[in-house]
Design a protein around this motif. Structure first.
Motif, mmCIF file in Angstrom:
data_model
loop_
_atom_site.group_PDB
_atom_site.id
_atom_site.type_symbol
_atom_site.label_atom_id
_atom_site.label_comp_id
_atom_site.label_asym_id
_atom_site.label_seq_id
_atom_site.Cartn_x
_atom_site.Cartn_y
_atom_site.Cartn_z
ATOM 1 N N LEU A 89 26.239 65.315 -27.085
ATOM 2 C CA LEU A 89 25.040 65.951 -27.621
ATOM 3 C C LEU A 89 25.242 67.462 -27.685
ATOM 4 O O LEU A 89 25.770 68.069 -26.749
ATOM 5 N N ALA A 90 24.815 68.050 -28.796
ATOM 6 C CA ALA A 90 24.674 69.508 -28.881
ATOM 7 C C ALA A 90 23.178 69.761 -28.801
ATOM 8 O O ALA A 90 22.444 69.434 -29.741
ATOM 9 N N PRO A 91 22.695 70.282 -27.665
ATOM 10 C CA PRO A 91 21.239 70.365 -27.464
ATOM 11 C C PRO A 91 20.555 71.369 -28.384
ATOM 12 O O PRO A 91 21.205 72.204 -29.012
ATOM 13 N N SER A 92 19.253 71.260 -28.385
ATOM 14 C CA SER A 92 18.415 72.153 -29.190
ATOM 15 C C SER A 92 18.226 73.494 -28.474
ATOM 16 O O SER A 92 18.571 73.656 -27.301
ATOM 17 N N HIS A 93 17.650 74.433 -29.205
ATOM 18 C CA HIS A 93 17.234 75.718 -28.625
ATOM 19 C C HIS A 93 15.947 76.119 -29.341
ATOM 20 O O HIS A 93 15.861 75.973 -30.566
ATOM 21 N N ALA A 94 14.980 76.625 -28.582
ATOM 22 C CA ALA A 94 13.693 76.990 -29.190
ATOM 23 C C ALA A 94 13.878 78.002 -30.323
ATOM 24 O O ALA A 94 13.118 78.037 -31.283
ATOM 25 N N ARG A 95 14.929 78.808 -30.225
ATOM 26 C CA ARG A 95 15.163 79.868 -31.217
ATOM 27 C C ARG A 95 15.568 79.304 -32.596
ATOM 28 O O ARG A 95 15.604 80.032 -33.590
ATOM 29 N N LEU A 96 15.888 78.004 -32.642
ATOM 30 C CA LEU A 96 16.178 77.391 -33.950
ATOM 31 C C LEU A 96 14.984 77.565 -34.893
ATOM 32 O O LEU A 96 15.136 77.551 -36.107
ATOM 33 N N ALA A 97 13.803 77.772 -34.300
ATOM 34 C CA ALA A 97 12.598 77.974 -35.119
ATOM 35 C C ALA A 97 12.605 79.356 -35.783
ATOM 36 O O ALA A 97 11.877 79.577 -36.747
ATOM 37 N N ASP A 98 13.430 80.263 -35.278
ATOM 38 C CA ASP A 98 13.429 81.643 -35.798
ATOM 39 C C ASP A 98 14.680 81.944 -36.619
ATOM 40 O O ASP A 98 15.014 83.107 -36.851
ATOM 41 N N MET A 99 15.409 80.914 -37.034
ATOM 42 C CA MET A 99 16.686 81.141 -37.726
ATOM 43 C C MET A 99 16.517 81.889 -39.043
ATOM 44 O O MET A 99 17.410 82.619 -39.455
ATOM 45 N N GLU A 100 15.363 81.694 -39.685
ATOM 46 C CA GLU A 100 15.088 82.388 -40.939
ATOM 47 C C GLU A 100 15.270 83.901 -40.703
ATOM 48 O O GLU A 100 15.895 84.591 -41.485
ATOM 49 N N TRP A 101 14.704 84.353 -39.588
ATOM 50 C CA TRP A 101 14.755 85.775 -39.242
ATOM 51 C C TRP A 101 16.160 86.161 -38.785
ATOM 52 O O TRP A 101 16.739 87.146 -39.250
ATOM 53 N N ASP A 102 16.738 85.359 -37.886
ATOM 54 C CA ASP A 102 18.061 85.699 -37.345
ATOM 55 C C ASP A 102 19.122 85.790 -38.447
ATOM 56 O O ASP A 102 20.076 86.551 -38.332
ATOM 57 N N LEU A 103 18.959 84.985 -39.496
ATOM 58 C CA LEU A 103 20.000 84.926 -40.539
ATOM 59 C C LEU A 103 19.611 85.716 -41.789
ATOM 60 O O LEU A 103 20.239 85.568 -42.833
ATOM 61 N N ARG A 104 18.569 86.559 -41.651
ATOM 62 C CA ARG A 104 18.015 87.161 -42.871
ATOM 63 C C ARG A 104 19.041 87.969 -43.660
ATOM 64 O O ARG A 104 18.937 88.088 -44.871
ATOM 65 N N GLU A 105 20.054 88.547 -42.967
ATOM 66 C CA GLU A 105 21.028 89.361 -43.705
ATOM 67 C C GLU A 105 22.392 88.685 -43.794
ATOM 68 O O GLU A 105 23.367 89.307 -44.206
ATOM 69 N N ARG A 106 22.452 87.443 -43.408
ATOM 70 C CA ARG A 106 23.746 86.751 -43.356
ATOM 71 C C ARG A 106 24.116 86.203 -44.731
ATOM 72 O O ARG A 106 23.316 85.500 -45.356
ATOM 73 N N LYS A 107 25.341 86.507 -45.167
ATOM 74 C CA LYS A 107 25.823 85.968 -46.446
ATOM 75 C C LYS A 107 26.271 84.529 -46.235
ATOM 76 O O LYS A 107 26.795 84.184 -45.188
ATOM 77 N N GLY A 108 26.092 83.689 -47.217
ATOM 78 C CA GLY A 108 26.547 82.299 -47.147
ATOM 79 C C GLY A 108 25.867 81.525 -46.034
ATOM 80 O O GLY A 108 26.451 80.618 -45.424
ATOM 81 N N LYS A 109 24.587 81.833 -45.780
ATOM 82 C CA LYS A 109 23.928 81.242 -44.607
ATOM 83 C C LYS A 109 23.629 79.756 -44.755
ATOM 84 O O LYS A 109 23.346 79.093 -43.770
ATOM 85 N N GLY A 110 23.739 79.223 -45.963
ATOM 86 C CA GLY A 110 23.453 77.791 -46.161
ATOM 87 C C GLY A 110 24.620 76.881 -45.812
ATOM 88 O O GLY A 110 24.456 75.668 -45.686
ATOM 89 N N VAL A 111 25.828 77.465 -45.672
ATOM 90 C CA VAL A 111 27.020 76.618 -45.464
ATOM 91 C C VAL A 111 27.602 76.774 -44.058
ATOM 92 O O VAL A 111 28.689 76.262 -43.775
#
Ligand SMILES: Nc1ncnc2c1ncn2[C@@H]1O[C@H](COP(=O)(O)OP(=O)(O)OP(=O)(O)O)[C@@H](O)[C@H]1O
Ligand SMILES: [Mg+2]
Length: 255
Positions: A89-111
């Motif tokens: 298992l790779a467990p969850s993290h509550a911060r997965l809910a904030d990924m939109e923000w964490d990845l806002r400047e990341r290129k190629g964030k969908g892959v």
């Protein structure tokens, strides 16, 4: 070796995604294959279900999105083996809910997930327990998926709810080199109820050739298993629910 990736997704909540991810993982593990379940839902139900509490783990699925590059994911810290499970298992993290923000400047964030799994640890199958909302994490799961398994509760309202997922898939299909392959899975089906049988007939009409033959019925043993911190195969291997997920595993392997 690149694993086969199964995304268990439906933006409607409570349709059996987590139950399917864990019970299918256990059924596939029983055939001797190496299986990883990634809990991508910030609520962490899959993790808690098998006794892993996200607040107590060193690393989580979120590392896939935080790593400087897909090759730099610290898989050895992310992956854990729940005490009673035959899969990792790779467990969850509550911060997965904030990924939109964490990845806002990341290129190629969908892959990011697809690339991380391509260079990640050796598994035969990786099952992604997806969050019930649209966003960058769900997009990553669908882009990474070799097959999207869509659990649909055998209920009239569930048919309405599945539209959101198809909107997301249509938008992705316009941008991806190939459409996301999917199969619908009827869950929580009460075969004695006429309304259920009617919904099943509607699903079969709507998803001609795109529906698993295996139907998952209602079984109280699923709730008992989650209360016991394990999967249905552990507490009731001969139950109807366990046998149905074994049949689903065979169907998945035959596709
Ligand atoms: N076939 C079934 N028969 C009876 N109960 C079931 C069945 N499948 C799932 N359940 C129960 O229904 C509830 C919802 O299931 P589950 O958590 O798998 O749904 P989910 O789609 O992952 O929900 P969420 O969107 O909140 O993550 C759980 O309590 C689970 O034990
Ligand atoms: Mg869930």
């Amino acid at each position: 070796m690149t694993p086969r990736v199964l995304a268990i997704a439906n933006q409607k909540g409570g349709v059996g995604k987590t139950t399917t991810a864990l019970s299918l993982a256990a059924a596939l593990a029983m055939t001797g294959r190496r299986i990883l379940v990634m809990d991508l839902d910030p609520h962490g139900c899959a993790s808690a279900h098998v006794g892993i509490f996200p607040e107590a783990v060193a690393a989580s699925s979120a590392e896939v999105f935080w790593a400087a590059s897909p090759g730099a994911v610290p898989w050895e810290r992310v992956v854990t083996r729940p005490e009673k499970a035959a899969f990792d298992l790779a467990p969850s993290h509550a911060r997965l809910a904030d990924m939109e923000w964490d990845l806002r400047e990341r290129k190629g964030k969908g892959v990011l997930l697809r690339e991380a799994l391509a260079s990640g640890p050796a598994y035969d199958h990786v099952l992604l327990d997806c969050p019930p909302h649209t966003g960058v994490v769900l997009v990553n799961a669908l882009v990474a998926a070799d097959l999207c398994v869509i659990p649909i509760q055998t209920d009239f309202l569930a048919l309405h709810g599945v539209r959101n997922l198809f909107d997301t898939m249509r938008a992705l299909n316009a941008a991806l080199p190939r459409p996301v392959p999917f199969r619908a899975l009827a869950t929580m089906c009460d075969r004695r109820a006429r309304a259920c049988r009617r919904v099943l007939a509607l699903l079969r009409e709507k998803f001609v050739g795109r529906m698993f033959e295996t139907i998952i019925g209602l079984d109280t043993k699923f709730r008992e298993a989650s209360a016991a911190g394990c999967v249905i195969q552990d507490i009731a291997p001969d139950s109807r629910g366990a046998r149905e997920y074994d049949a689903l595993a065979q169907e998945v392997l035959s596709l």
